[in-house]
Design a protein around this motif. Structure first.
Motif: not given
Length: 109
Positions: A93, A26, A24, A79-84, A76-77, A87
């Motif tokens: 997520p 980051l 993923a 959160a987007a990384f862990t959500a990816e 925010d970065e 998924t």
């Protein structure tokens, strides 16, 4: 056992077990994260508590964990990384894998 020795032992265990990784991004850097089935409960606990350095040391590939720390990403970065990651792992997520409570109340006797 020192952290370095423990990390080396974990890396050898992962290699022997053929641990698979989810890739993923980051920011512009791609990082490898162990599949969630390979996580220990302490990794998830660290993630939930916002202890990202501890989480990274356990859940990321041994070469990527220091890079994660060095990137010093924003919330925010991260959160987007862990959500990816979640998924790609087939998880939803923000949802716990634990059982939910019954909506029916039981009567005390």
């Amino acid at each position: 056992m020192s952290e370095n020795t423990a990390a080396q032992a974990q890396a050898q265990e992962n290699e022997a077990m053929g641990t698979a990784y989810i890739v993923a991004a980051l920011g512009e850097q791609e990082l490898r994260v162990k599949e969630m089935g390979q996580w220990r409960p302490s990794y998830l606990r660290a993630l939930r508590e916002g202890d990202f350095d501890t989480w990274a040391a356990g859940a990321l590939h041994e070469e990527d964990a220091p890079l994660f720390v060095d990137l010093d990403a924003t919330f925010d970065e991260i959160a987007a990384f862990t959500a990816e990651v979640m998924t790609k792992a087939g998880e939803e997520p923000g949802k716990s894998g634990g059982s939910s409570k019954s909506s029916k109340r039981t009567r005390k006797r």
